[in-house]
Design a protein around this motif. Structure first.
Motif, mmCIF file in Angstrom:
data_model
loop_
_atom_site.group_PDB
_atom_site.id
_atom_site.type_symbol
_atom_site.label_atom_id
_atom_site.label_comp_id
_atom_site.label_asym_id
_atom_site.label_seq_id
_atom_site.Cartn_x
_atom_site.Cartn_y
_atom_site.Cartn_z
ATOM 1 N N SER A 181 0.610 -0.646 0.397
ATOM 2 C CA SER A 181 0.015 -0.240 0.208
ATOM 3 C C SER A 181 0.718 1.115 0.166
ATOM 4 N N VAL A 182 2.248 1.425 0.091
ATOM 5 C CA VAL A 182 2.675 2.267 0.341
ATOM 6 C C VAL A 182 3.913 2.068 -1.307
ATOM 7 N N LYS A 183 2.897 3.405 -1.822
ATOM 8 C CA LYS A 183 3.631 4.011 -3.121
ATOM 9 C C LYS A 183 4.946 4.495 -2.782
ATOM 10 N N GLY A 184 6.062 4.092 -4.081
ATOM 11 C CA GLY A 184 7.448 4.761 -4.052
ATOM 12 C C GLY A 184 7.888 4.816 -5.303
ATOM 13 N N VAL A 185 8.998 5.048 -6.296
ATOM 14 C CA VAL A 185 8.725 5.691 -7.107
ATOM 15 C C VAL A 185 8.880 4.952 -8.266
ATOM 16 N N TYR A 186 9.766 3.305 -8.010
ATOM 17 C CA TYR A 186 10.069 2.442 -8.250
ATOM 18 C C TYR A 186 9.754 1.257 -7.752
ATOM 19 N N GLY A 187 8.202 0.953 -7.675
ATOM 20 C CA GLY A 187 7.486 -0.347 -6.992
ATOM 21 C C GLY A 187 6.134 0.871 -6.150
ATOM 22 N N PRO A 188 5.394 -0.256 -5.899
ATOM 23 C CA PRO A 188 5.329 -1.922 -5.251
ATOM 24 C C PRO A 188 4.933 -2.465 -7.483
ATOM 25 N N PHE A 189 5.966 -3.097 -7.764
ATOM 26 C CA PHE A 189 5.158 -3.406 -8.778
ATOM 27 C C PHE A 189 5.144 -5.192 -8.531
ATOM 28 N N GLY A 190 4.711 -5.817 -9.126
ATOM 29 C CA GLY A 190 4.594 -7.570 -9.438
ATOM 30 C C GLY A 190 3.456 -7.695 -9.693
ATOM 31 N N LEU A 191 2.434 -9.186 -8.731
ATOM 32 C CA LEU A 191 1.414 -9.977 -8.815
ATOM 33 C C LEU A 191 0.438 -9.821 -8.076
ATOM 34 N N LEU A 192 -0.914 -9.265 -8.119
ATOM 35 C CA LEU A 192 -1.419 -9.674 -7.707
ATOM 36 C C LEU A 192 -2.169 -11.090 -7.571
ATOM 37 N N ALA A 193 -2.329 -11.716 -6.656
ATOM 38 C CA ALA A 193 -2.580 -13.426 -6.645
ATOM 39 C C ALA A 193 -3.757 -13.235 -5.950
ATOM 40 N N LEU A 194 -4.871 -14.134 -6.601
ATOM 41 C CA LEU A 194 -5.611 -14.846 -5.323
ATOM 42 C C LEU A 194 -6.223 -14.030 -5.108
ATOM 43 N N ALA A 195 -6.826 -13.362 -6.326
ATOM 44 C CA ALA A 195 -7.918 -12.016 -6.453
ATOM 45 C C ALA A 195 -9.150 -12.368 -6.462
ATOM 46 N N SER A 196 -9.865 -11.313 -5.395
ATOM 47 C CA SER A 196 -11.345 -10.752 -6.079
ATOM 48 C C SER A 196 -11.163 -9.868 -6.835
ATOM 49 N N ASN A 197 -12.373 -10.273 -7.347
ATOM 50 C CA ASN A 197 -13.124 -9.217 -8.979
ATOM 51 C C ASN A 197 -12.816 -8.013 -8.440
ATOM 52 N N ASP A 198 -12.864 -7.618 -7.148
ATOM 53 C CA ASP A 198 -13.476 -5.980 -7.187
ATOM 54 C C ASP A 198 -11.815 -5.961 -5.285
ATOM 55 N N LEU A 199 -10.762 -6.750 -5.707
ATOM 56 C CA LEU A 199 -9.593 -6.587 -5.129
ATOM 57 C C LEU A 199 -9.892 -6.725 -3.428
ATOM 58 N N SER A 200 -10.941 -6.505 -2.875
ATOM 59 C CA SER A 200 -11.148 -6.848 -2.082
ATOM 60 C C SER A 200 -10.108 -7.446 -1.688
ATOM 61 N N GLU A 201 -9.750 -8.147 -2.419
ATOM 62 C CA GLU A 201 -8.932 -9.783 -1.273
ATOM 63 C C GLU A 201 -8.104 -10.375 -2.124
ATOM 64 N N HIS A 202 -6.368 -10.303 -1.794
ATOM 65 C CA HIS A 202 -5.803 -10.604 -2.834
ATOM 66 C C HIS A 202 -4.828 -10.829 -1.654
ATOM 67 N N THR A 203 -3.353 -11.045 -2.234
ATOM 68 C CA THR A 203 -1.901 -11.389 -1.795
ATOM 69 C C THR A 203 -0.870 -10.879 -2.806
ATOM 70 N N ALA A 204 -0.774 -9.944 -2.600
ATOM 71 C CA ALA A 204 1.007 -8.932 -3.616
ATOM 72 C C ALA A 204 2.085 -9.406 -3.496
ATOM 73 N N VAL A 205 2.956 -10.181 -4.532
ATOM 74 C CA VAL A 205 3.893 -10.527 -4.489
ATOM 75 C C VAL A 205 4.501 -8.837 -5.453
ATOM 76 N N PHE A 206 5.768 -8.783 -5.097
ATOM 77 C CA PHE A 206 5.756 -7.276 -5.414
ATOM 78 C C PHE A 206 8.159 -6.789 -5.246
ATOM 79 N N PHE A 207 7.698 -5.852 -6.137
ATOM 80 C CA PHE A 207 8.989 -5.858 -5.713
ATOM 81 C C PHE A 207 8.929 -4.267 -5.473
ATOM 82 N N ARG A 208 10.391 -3.790 -5.345
ATOM 83 C CA ARG A 208 10.341 -2.688 -4.838
ATOM 84 C C ARG A 208 12.185 -2.129 -5.119
ATOM 85 N N VAL A 209 12.308 -0.879 -6.006
ATOM 86 C CA VAL A 209 13.676 -0.777 -6.075
ATOM 87 C C VAL A 209 13.862 0.654 -5.545
#
Length: 489
Positions: free
Chosen positions: A351-379
């Motif tokens: 939830s913390v926005k940076g310059v490069y990232g977070p970027f990656g995948l939202l896995a096991l996400a519901s259609n409205d994104l109320s439920e998801h697991t974020a697997v991501f990178f940040r530089v």
């Protein structure tokens, strides 16, 4: 506690047999706990395991196959002379367990380790034993390794790794072409050190220490524990297999009737630098791949999200790679503070926005994104260079109550100026195993979606940073269901 017994021809599909070890003699009458198998020079396997005896002391018990010619090794016998090891006087009777696979030194004697804790202290240790015949074991005068700050060492493992290639080695191999790994489980983590071992002196010189902090090298920076590695002589590889613990309540476990699952087996080898281990899912898991989709190079602007459709997102295998263009031109926008790893990870959730990232995948996400697991990178800028953080944010993984959630992460050892930032995720309904940098770091998340189940699950690629990143490639597969716990036919 018994030893369940399953057999497989591919490490993926398993046939369930009757338990191989059950309480039956005074040395294990209160439970048969963890241990290891050693293949003797004549090809016969022998098990050393922890028995809980009539006094509820932890002791080491030996068992051998009743019929070594049985290819399934269905029945095991416990010879007279058990137990073959008992807790030393400086070890509590309930802190002596999980013997390793044995190995032979240059003198021909067998050696094995048992995990332990010293009385009235926080010292954890790997106690070394010698044997000429595998039945009579003698304690060495000092532990192979110990630490004052870890507490009990469980599921100790000790094995050689090649310094020149990925191939695995028999546990007894020891020459100038190898280093040795000592792994132990404590504090909910599988931690390891790499070093040099001499069987002439039985001295193991580790390149680092166990610190019981985030600085420890780990097999997995998520939810994986009590792993065991073995040498696969058929394919000359070393395979590690670990246990994924539950993150819901004990009440949920009782309703399910079981608790805990096994992770996907991983091939394990030494990174070229010699400083850490590499891990990758065994190649056999690829046989479950079904429907496939591929995406070519695509720029992801800041704040963008792209659904990956055409596969079953609740049971999938995804490989994705990212590039960051013109990184050098944006040095002024990076955080240059020197901070410790736990602070880095907790401060940079999805939830913390940076310059490069977070970027990656939202896995096991519901259609409205109320439920998801974020697997991501940040530089980020760190010191005079760059750090690539790899994280798994479970904070929105489930709408169910009483689920333990965390933001898990590690600094990935790659240079984003010269290397692609790669990720492989194996998604299996309530488990996400994430491999970063080709296996340099792994994070396993145990999540329990309430909405993102079956066909309702979605998969997205996202970039929540302010700068664009390039998704240089993405390939994803639906995964067929493995055959597990099938009854013998």
């Amino acid at each position: 506690m018994v030893w369940g017994h399953s057999v497989s021809q591919d490490l993926v599909n398993w046939i369930k047999l009757e338990p191989s070890l059950s309480p039956s003699v005074p040395s294990d009458i209160n439970s048969c706990w963890s241990g290891s198998t050693t293949i003797l020079p004549d090809g016969k396997p022998v098990i050393l395991y922890t028995g809980c005896d009539a006094n509820k002391h932890q002791v080491t018990v030996l068992a051998g196959p009743k019929d070594p010619s049985d290819p399934l090794l269905r029945e095991w016998v416990k010879p007279k002379g058990n137990p073959v090891m008992v807790p030393p006087s400086n070890v509590p009777v309930d802190c002596f367990r999980d013997p390793t696979t044995a190995w032979q030194g240059h003198d021909g004697k067998w050696r094995a380790l048992v995990g332990a804790k010293e009385k009235d202290s926080n010292k954890g240790m790997a106690i070394l034993y010698h044997s000429d015949d595998f039945m009579k074991w003698t304690q060495f005068h000092v532990p192979l390794l110990e630490s004052q700050v870890t507490g009990m060492w469980e599921c100790v493992d000790f094995y050689p790794v090649s310094i020149t290639g990925k191939e695995g080695l028999d546990t007894s191999v020891n020459d100038s072409s190898v280093k040795h790994v000592l792994k132990t489980s404590y504090g909910g983590n599988d931690c390891y050190v790499i070093g040099t071992y001499s069987s002439e002196t039985d001295v193991f010189s580790a390149d680092s220490e166990f610190t019981n902090t985030a600085a420890d090298l780990r097999y997995d920076y998520g939810n994986l524990f009590a792993s065991k590695a073995f040498f696969d002589s058929a394919k000359n590889r070393r395979i590690s297999w670990g246990w994924i613990m539950e993150r819901d309540s004990n009440k949920d476990d009782i309703v399910k009737g079981w608790a805990g699952i096994m992770a996907i087996p991983r091939e394990i080898w030494l990174e070229k630098s010699g400083k850490r281990l590499m891990q990758w899912p065994v190649e056999e898991i690829n046989n479950l791949r079904a429907k496939n989709i591929s995406l070519d190079s695509k720029q992801l602007e800041g704040g963008s999200i792209l659904e990956i459709s055409g596969i079953t997102a609740s049971q999938a295998d995804i490989e994705v790679a990212f590039d960051i263009p013109d990184l050098e031109n944006d040095t002024e926008v990076f955080d240059s503070e020197e901070v410790d790893q736990p602070t880095l990870t907790s401060a940079y959730s999805a939830s913390v926005k940076g310059v490069y990232g977070p970027f990656g995948l939202l896995a096991l996400a519901s259609n409205d994104l109320s439920e998801h697991t974020a697997v991501f990178f940040r530089v980020i800028r760190r010191g005079n260079g760059y750090a690539v953080l790899m994280c798994s944010d479970e904070s929105k993984s489930s709408l169910r109550d009483n689920i333990e959630k965390a933001t898990l992460g590690i600094s990935l050892d790659i240079d984003p100026r010269h290397e692609k930032i790669s990720l492989r995720c194996l998604i299996d309904h309530s488990v996400i195993e994430s491999y970063g940098g080709g296996g340099k770091s792994v994070i396993t998340s145990r999540v329990y979606p309430k909405m993102a189940i079956g066909e309702e699950a979605r998969l997205y690629v996202f970039n929540h940073g302010t700068k664009a990143v390039t998704m240089s490639s993405l390939e994803a597969w639906s995964m067929r269901k493995a055959q597990i716990n099938s009854n013998q036919t």
